[in-house]
Scaffold this active site. Structure first.
Site: not given
Lengths: 281, 317
Positions: B13, B61, B170
């Site tokens: 990320r 979203e 992540r």
């Protein structure tokens, strides 16, 4: 300003186009289309500064998004008769290999359509993106949208309405077709949305009401007033009261003609009520 | 066999964040949107340098995806940022109608994909996103393997006209691809040539595949290792060529075996060169809370699992 009588006869021809399109393929949505005829004629013939040679980005012109895509018959008729594509193409509505899909799409490259719509509740978000793009481009033209009143039951609308109010997207005019009808009955009985004006205002919008949404003079007047409200820090909503099926007596004021085509006899009656003015396709 | 080493670990990320910041300087048409997760998506540098080109949508979203579609009308290249779960499953219909069917040039950038999101558990660990996205006509699906590759992919997709799903994660993983790489969409990368088994990996499983190759070499097995960063369009030619040589294949991905890279590989081989295949992937299950390492071990998504699958598939030749 165009002659009101000319606009009325334009609208009459559009109503003919609507019922002829859906009759030919025995499918489509005449009720909402007829109810929004005056609105779309006013928009494309009087209100918007737009270019029928059509460029997707629409920079330097007013642009429109139809969120309630099922009223494609009126959209297609007004686009064709405003010069976006040949009126003869209306005869291909919902047929195989046609650019005039059941619900509008960019997929087949039909001029005048900038987004696919049909699955409800998505148009305002798209319009907000386009409105923000106009601001980035320092393009002072406007973004117009149309939504069904029942369509406001879709939650995405309220995400968009909240965003627009919170961010002062003041170059958008969103019109809600308040005809009070949806597939399963009246909007009040299916899922009562309460006071739409108060709701939009609570989300930071400037709201105008046009009570006679099938009187083209009143529609033009209302939309012109709405334009005066843009650029003042708030998004603008027009609550346009219309009669579903307007102009065809047996289709008026009921949800029965939401998505049903007239038979031969009914077509004849509908056409008799709306005589040819600009020439049938 | 080529040896791969690393001196640093970093999260993919952050590669996305660095790529986006770079685009902020080099491409004035790039805009970014985020649904209240800018720290998780590492978007701060872009936002600081280009505040007028950033749109904070709040936790909404669906509206973000629609706005992204609208921003393309007017010439912009929108990058949306949120977790993979909220970038796909939550907004599938918005992506389908307003982006994919409408052919809009939106880059859907999805972090925290797969099990390695860790402790948050299954509500956030989407293992179905590759399948959802690859089924959409016209959608490009990319899952890079490390920081450098994610940065390069982020930059490269701006030049590609059309919707893209860019998936990253992540955990900090080894950086072993070159910083100056040119990212070619749809082009497989040969990491090691071999003759006994083809290992096709994507995303975080690529490093695990490299480690598996080393372990297999010690056992006298020659593994060919291919990094498939682009799941769609798939580099079918590279896959067919390799499996014609080795005669069997192991696919490895941090995703459900239904709908993932493995199925795309299996379809390709079924059409062109049928061969035994083993799937290193989750097997029609949700994830759960735990550390990334514990989860990858429990669900069989690591070098040991790739070694075992390789030995098994070789026997099936």
């Amino acid at each position: 300003m165009a002659n009101i009588e000319e606009l009325k006869s334009f609208a009459t021809q559009v109503r003919r186009d609507i019922v002829r399109q859906v009759h030919k393929v025995n499918s489509g949505h005449p009720g909402g289309s007829l109810g929004c005829t005056e609105f779309l004629v006013a928009l494309y013939q009087e209100i918007m500064d737009h270019d029928p040679s059509f460029n997707m980005d629409g920079i330097g012109e007013d642009i429109f998004f139809l969120s309630n895509g099922h009223i494609s018959p009126v959209f297609y008729s007004v686009l064709a008769r405003s010069g976006y594509f040949p009126v003869e193409e209306l005869g291909t509505f919902r047929m195989i290999n046609s650019r005039l899909q059941g619900h509008p799409t960019t997929h087949e490259g039909l001029p005048g359509v900038r987004i696919a719509s049909g699955s409800l509740g998505q148009g305002m978000s798209v319009a907000l993106g386009a409105a923000q793009a106009k601001k980035l481009n320092k393009d002072h033209k406007l973004v117009f949208t149309l939504h069904g009143d029942g369509e406001l039951q879709e939650g995405q609308n309220w995400e968009a309405i909240m965003y627009a109010g919170a961010n002062g997207v003041d170059n958008i005019i969103s019109t809600v077709d308040v005809n009070g009808q949806q597939i399963d009955g009246s909007t009040d009985t299916v899922l009562n949305m309460g006071d739409l004006k108060a709701k939009f205002e609570a989300f930071g919008w400037d709201v105008l009401k046009v009570a006679e949404g099938n009187d083209i003079e009143k529609v033009i007047e209302g939309l012109k007033e709405a334009k005066q409200h843009t650029g003042k820090g708030k998004p603008v909503c027009v609550l346009l009261t219309t009669v579903m099926g307007n102009g065809v007596d047996f289709m008026m004021g009921t949800h029965e003609w939401h998505g049903k085509a007239p038979n031969d006899e009914q077509l004849e009656s509908a056409l008799a009520q709306n005589p040819e003015t600009l020439g049938d396709y | 066999m080529k040896k791969y080493t690393y001196t640093e670990k970093q999260d993919t990320r952050s590669g996305f964040g660095a790529g986006l910041a770079e685009l902020g300087k080099t491409n004035e048409k790039v805009v970014a949107l985020c649904a209240d997760l800018t720290p998780s998506l590492k978007m701060a540098d872009f936002i600081e340098a280009n505040p007028e080109r950033f749109f904070q949508t709040g936790i909404a979203e669906a509206n973000m995806m629609g706005m992204a579609a609208g921003l393309t009308i007017g010439g912009y290249i929108p990058y949306t940022g949120t977790f993979a779960n909220f970038s796909t499953g939550r907004v599938y219909d918005q992506i389908r109608q307003s982006i994919a069917y409408s052919g809009k040039n939106v880059k859907i950038c999805a972090s925290h994909a797969g099990l390695t999101l860790g402790e948050d558990g299954a509500t956030h660990q989407i293992l179905e996103d590759i399948g959802l996205m690859k089924m959409l006509p016209g959608m490009t699906v990319i899952n890079p393997c490390d920081y450098n590759q994610t940065k390069a992919a982020t930059i490269a997709i701006a030049e590609h006209e059309g919707p893209v799903y860019l998936r990253f994660g992540r955990p900090k993983v080894p950086i072993f691809t070159p910083a100056d790489q040119k990212f070619e969409i749809g082009k497989a990368i040969m990491l090691n040539e071999g003759t006994d088994v083809t290992i096709i990996a994507t995303g975080h499983l690529v490093w695990e595949a490299i480690k598996a190759g080393e372990a297999l070499e010690e056992k006298g097995i020659s593994a060919e290792i291919i990094n498939i960063h682009t799941i769609k369009p798939l580099d079918e030619e590279a896959i067919i060529k390799s499996v014609k040589k080795t005669g069997c294949v192991v696919s490895a991905e941090e995703h459900n075996f239904l709908g993932g890279l493995g199925e795309s590989v299996a379809r390709t081989l079924a059409e062109h060169h049928p061969a035994p295949q083993e799937f290193v992937a989750t097997k029609d299950t949700f994830g759960e809370s735990g550390t990334p390492e514990q989860l990858m071990d429990k669900y069989g998504l690591n070098a040991e699992a790739i070694v075992a699958a390789s030995e098994k598939v070789i026997k099936r030749k």
